[in-house]
Scaffold this active site. Structure first.
Site, PDB file in Angstrom:
ATOM      1  N   SER A  18      -9.739   1.098   3.124  1.00  0.00           N
ATOM      2  CA  SER A  18      -8.905   1.942   2.287  1.00  0.00           C
ATOM      3  C   SER A  18      -7.844   1.169   1.499  1.00  0.00           C
ATOM      4  CB  SER A  18      -8.199   2.997   3.154  1.00  0.00           C
ATOM      5  OG  SER A  18      -7.298   2.374   4.058  1.00  0.00           O
ATOM      6  N   SER A  61      -9.643  -1.417   7.267  1.00  0.00           N
ATOM      7  CA  SER A  61      -9.095  -1.132   5.943  1.00  0.00           C
ATOM      8  C   SER A  61      -8.350  -2.285   5.269  1.00  0.00           C
ATOM      9  CB  SER A  61      -8.188   0.091   5.989  1.00  0.00           C
ATOM     10  OG  SER A  61      -8.976   1.254   6.009  1.00  0.00           O
ATOM     11  N   LYS A  91       0.852  -1.189   0.000  1.00  0.00           N
ATOM     12  CA  LYS A  91       0.000   0.000   0.000  1.00  0.00           C
ATOM     13  C   LYS A  91       0.889   1.241   0.000  1.00  0.00           C
ATOM     14  CE  LYS A  91      -3.962   1.687   2.786  1.00  0.00           C
ATOM     15  NZ  LYS A  91      -4.796   1.348   3.970  1.00  0.00           N
TER      16      LYS A  91
END
Lengths: 482, 476
Positions: A149, A173, A74
């Site tokens: 996310s 997330s 990420k």
């Protein structure tokens, strides 16, 4: 293929690291124009590393289960001298001067970083629609969100554009996008994986974790990334040699709790059916599943949004346009430089949270909001502790729905926040939880089953998850993704 | 109307740790701009603080030496505000659970002992420094000081005069130096004081409205700023004005203070617990270990000087005000100097020199003073010459024997050379000679002085007076 399978092929020299990395870049080339999981690629570096790692394999030196495995992370984990954007215009051109601890650890494990993945800006959101750069699509249905996310991280694994990825989980997330994309997502106990180099959203809740195709792979990635870090005072001293230690142990004595509140209102009928089926499967294995009350679940979202926004308002104050990041050209004095850089550099959701958090910490409101939220946090912890006196795990849905359409909820932040109802209390209590695929709805969208464990009991939730995975038909679910 | 001044002080002290509070960067003063910093102390995204344990230890030492209770549980908090010298836009400090509280220190003003309460001592990080105007177009930032550990010592509003304020800061500074927690170099900013001051009519119990003057970094400016602010407030009140609660900037060169910001514009710092650091939990054993290992305090040395070195109380107190001076004195005594003689040189010539050069320490070691004293005792140089040598030592840091040799300052013991000078003086000062011969024996003092002057202070005084008497007696 899984980490386990590829490891066998790499060690037997059936495939070379360079070929494997090359294959993955070809897949990315072919698929990512539709899915948009990656923000940036580091092909030159990856190809260079592939040669070095092949050398290691040839010499049979320093080989770990991740050696030669292509992966991605990420874009909120710092990679030295290469862009780490956090999905924000604010950090569009930011190149950190150092590596996150997880990046160092993955590097020394011999895995190969392919690139950095899309996310909601500063990890705030549940659909990856808040990225300043692109909207990631769900590989099962390109008109739908991948969750968030860590939407890029989940979509990437679902579309097999990396063997595994890392996400971060502040309120769900990792688990919610894993659920939406039909992959395995593990949020470890707070303090298991060092946060050093993870760009902070809410420091007391943030935790890095793996997104993988199988439960075993999640344990392997945890083995490589967990452990005490002298650069993170909140990292745990606990030293667990193998998180997969219990996978094949007898499951018979396990007792599971099912919170009534998790199956009451707000959940889609189809998700509920899948969860009830999963409970049924466990019972068939001889595991006792009993309904319990998690009465404070209703307060978890409120407490979560106060605590996380309060911490975020302080963590994100450093983006002031002065030292790095977005710098407004439009100012005549210091205050204007601050205001305009932040107004122009941050997106709407980030601004909303900063305002919420600033308000909650303001003098006169602190006791009513922040302090109260901390008290609720303690009560929620206690409630979980109580359940874990009797049960080994808590099971239920990861999210109330399956993946929704892009744009469907983005105009209504409150509805979006309610999607976190089953995940946030886990972060509030600092517990480990995993989401694994447990079925499809009528649109052929994956449903996720969440298994919550007591603190530092990752081995047990992996065992519980593995038992389900072995008997279910959903292992390798990803094959069906586009 | 008669007024009483009420003062409370906040003293910021930079701790003497080698590395910063949350990272491994050096705390050394000076250095090329932005060379003593790293991703952590410049607050780069993703970095985390890790508490330097030495900081906690030094802060506990300060707490013990200032008679505080040491908390078994305390925590760090974030103080949020925007300023370019603060790279994280928050300062890690302590809010509601400081490490030390409820202490006191005794000060002496005009021979009277007074106890000043200490509310709390907490730990925090220092900010960077803005460098203004050098390039004309704007300001630049030096982050070298960012993350240097500080303690803030907050007093009760127990101080009732500018002199007491100064005495309090002197006492706290001395204690902090003794325990080795800081060098407290005020010129380098490692000790700064904020003065909170209000006035009220004598007899009134309620405090007046206070103002705050920040970052005073010399005793002189503390004294002057407090005296000036006291006068200003009384004059405002006498003119029927009210005092506004505000921060004022003291301009030491102009001897005036200026309003900076009023309470209405005051920051809301939005304190909350620093989630990146774990709370500080201390056991009784840990605290008592630090207590046992605490270095000698000024009071201990005063007693030692009176009892072991037979110094007068006055000397003992004056020598121990500053740890630098006290250490210097002890070096001299250890190197063989007579304590009273060493004390006299320090309280006299050396303190004068320190004032003259505005120094906080004597620029050479105490063993050199011991050598100088032994030169005097051996008769190699005279008392007067010793003072001269001492000021040369101060300037050049050279060994006293070397100075005596190079400058040819040794006592002249040459009888024939001195005799010649004496004969000349007798010839030139017939009046004094006649006075002496006429029975005024005191006149010899003047003549001895003249010979001494002629010998540039180097003549052996005993020899001069013996020769002079012999020669004068021959004239009878």
């Amino acid at each position: 293929m899984t980490i386990e399978q590829l490891h066998g092929k790499l060690i037997s020299k059936e495939i070379k690291v360079e070929e494997l990395v090359h294959q993955y870049y070809e897949k990315i080339e072919a698929k990512d124009k539709d899915i948009s999981a990656y923000i940036s690629l580091c092909k030159d570096n990856a190809m260079k590393n592939a040669v070095l790692i092949q050398e290691r394999i040839n010499q049979n030196k320093d080989i770990t289960p991740l050696t030669g495995i292509p992966m991605a992370i990420k874009d909120n984990m710092c990679t030295k001298d290469s862009k780490t954007t956090c999905g924000s215009k604010m950090l569009e051109n930011f190149e950190p001067p150092y590596n996150a601890t997880v990046v160092e650890k993955l590097e020394s494990s011999g895995s190969i970083l392919l690139g950095k993945l899309n996310m909601d800006e500063f990890a705030m959101g549940g659909s990856t629609e808040n990225s300043a750069f692109k909207k990631t699509k769900n590989p099962y249905d390109l008109s739908r969100v991948p969750g968030g996310s860590s939407g890029g991280s989940a979509a990437c694994v679902a579309a097999d554009m990396a063997v595994f990825t890392l996400g971060s989980d502040t309120g769900g997330s990792i688990r919610q996008p894993a659920s939406f994309c039909g992959v395995v997502g593990l949020k470890p106990t707070y303090g298991t994986i060092s946060r050093y180099g993870l760009v902070a959203f809410a420091s007391s809740l943030d935790q890095i974790g793996p997104i993988t195709k199988t439960v075993t792979d999640a344990g392997l990635v945890l083995n490589a990334t967990a452990g005490k870090d002298k650069y993170d005072s909140t990292s745990s001293e606990r030293n667990i040699a193998d998180y997969n230690e219990y996978l094949k142990k007898d499951i018979k004595n396990i007792k599971l709790a099912v919170p009534r509140q998790y199956l009451a209102s707000g959940i889609s009928a189809e998700v509920k059916d899948s969860i009830l089926n999963a409970i049924n499967e466990y019972e068939k294995m001889g595991i006792v599943c009993e309904y319990v009350d998690l009465k404070l679940a209703d307060y978890a979202i409120a407490a979560y949004y106060i605590i996380s926004s309060a911490e975020a308002s302080s963590n994100l104050a450093r983006y002031d346009g002065i030292k790095y990041g977005y710098h407004s050209e439009n100012y005549t004095n210091l205050i204007e430089l601050y205001k305009n850089s932040r107004s122009e550099g941050f997106g709407a959701e980030v601004k909303r949270r900063i305002m919420l958090g600033t308000y909650a910490l303001s003098s006169g409101y602190y006791d009513a909001y922040y302090k109260k939220a901390l008290q609720v946090r303690t009560l929620i912890k206690n409630e979980f502790d109580k359940i874990f006196e009797t049960y080994d795990g808590i099971i239920g849905p990861t999210a109330p729905t399956t993946a929704y359409k892009i744009g469907e909820k983005s105009e209504d932040p409150l509805e979006m926040y309610l999607g976190d109802v089953y995940t946030v209390s886990v972060n509030i209590a600092g517990l480990p939880a995993i989401s694994i695929p447990c079925g499809f709805d009528s649109h052929h969208l994956p449903v996720g089953l969440q298994i919550i464990g007591k603190a530092f009991d990752e081995r047990k939730i992996l065992q519980i998850a593995y038992a389900y995975e072995q008997q279910s038909s959903f292992q390798g679910l990803i094959k069906e993704a586009k | 109307m008669e007024y009483e001044v009420v003062i409370g002080l906040e003293i910021h002290v930079e701790l003497a740790t080698e590395t910063k509070i949350f990272c491994d960067c050096t705390t050394a003063f000076g250095g090329e701009v932005n060379t003593h910093c790293c991703p952590i102390c410049t607050g780069m995204p993703g970095t985390l603080p890790v508490m330097n344990e030495k900081v906690v230890e030094y802060a506990i030492r300060a707490g013990i030496a200032l008679n505080c209770e040491i908390a078994h549980f305390s925590k760090m908090d974030r103080k949020n505000y925007f300023y370019p010298d603060l790279p994280k836009a928050y300062q890690v400090s302590q809010f509601d659970l400081p490490l030390c509280k409820n202490g006191y220190v005794d000060i002496e003003v005009d021979g009277k002992i007074k106890r000043i309460g200490i509310t709390r001592i907490h730990m925090e990080e220092d900010a960077g420094k803005l460098i203004h105007d050098q390039w004309g177009t704007g300001s630049l930032i030096d982050y070298n000081r960012c993350g240097v550990p500080l303690i803030e010592i907050v007093s009760e509003p127990d101080i009732r005069s500018a002199e007491e304020a100064k005495a309090y800061v002197e006492k706290v500074r001395s204690i902090i130096q003794y325990i080795g927690a800081s060098d407290c170099k005020m010129q380098e900013g490692s000790l700064r004081a904020d003065v909170n001051l209000s006035v009220r009519p004598i007899g009134q119990e309620k405090f007046g409205t206070r103002t705050e003057m920040k970052n005073l970094n010399s005793f002189k400016s503390i004294l002057r700023a407090a005296e000036h602010e006291q006068r200003r407030q009384i004059s405002e009140i006498e003119h029927g004005n009210i005092i506004v609660q505000e921060t004022r900037r003291w301009d030491d060169t102009k001897g005036k203070s200026y309003s900076m910001r009023s309470k209405e514009e005051a920051h809301d710092y939005r304190y909350f617990p620093e989630p990146d650091l774990v709370p500080i939990e201390l056991t009784d054993e840990q605290i008592s270990k630090i207590r046992k290992e605490l270095p000698e305090l000024p009071e201990d040395r005063v007693n030692k000087y009176i009892n072991d070195y037979q110094l007068p109380e006055y000397d003992a107190k004056l020598l121990t005000v500053s740890k630098n001076i006290s250490d210097f004195f002890e070096q001299a005594v250890t190197s063989g100097a007579n304590p009273k003689k060493a004390s006299n040189y320090i309280m006299g010539d050396l303190m004068k020199l320190m004032n003259q050069y505005d120094d906080e320490a004597i620029p050479f070691d105490g063993d050199k003073l011991a050598k100088l004293i032994s030169l005097v005792e051996a008769g190699t140089i005279s008392q007067n010459i010793a003072s001269k040598v001492l000021s040369m030592m101060y300037e050049t840091r050279k060994d006293p024997a070397a100075i005596v040799k190079e400058e040819n300052l040794a006592v002249v013991n040459d009888e024939s050379a001195l005799s010649e000078m004496i004969e000349n003086i007798i010839a030139q000062h017939t009046k004094s000679v006649n006075d002496y011969l006429g029975g005024n024996t005191k006149a010899i003092g003047f003549l001895i002085g003249q010979v001494m002057q002629k010998s540039k202070g180097k003549g052996n005084p005993q020899m001069i007076s013996r020769l002079l008497e012999e020669k004068l007696n021959k004239l009878k």
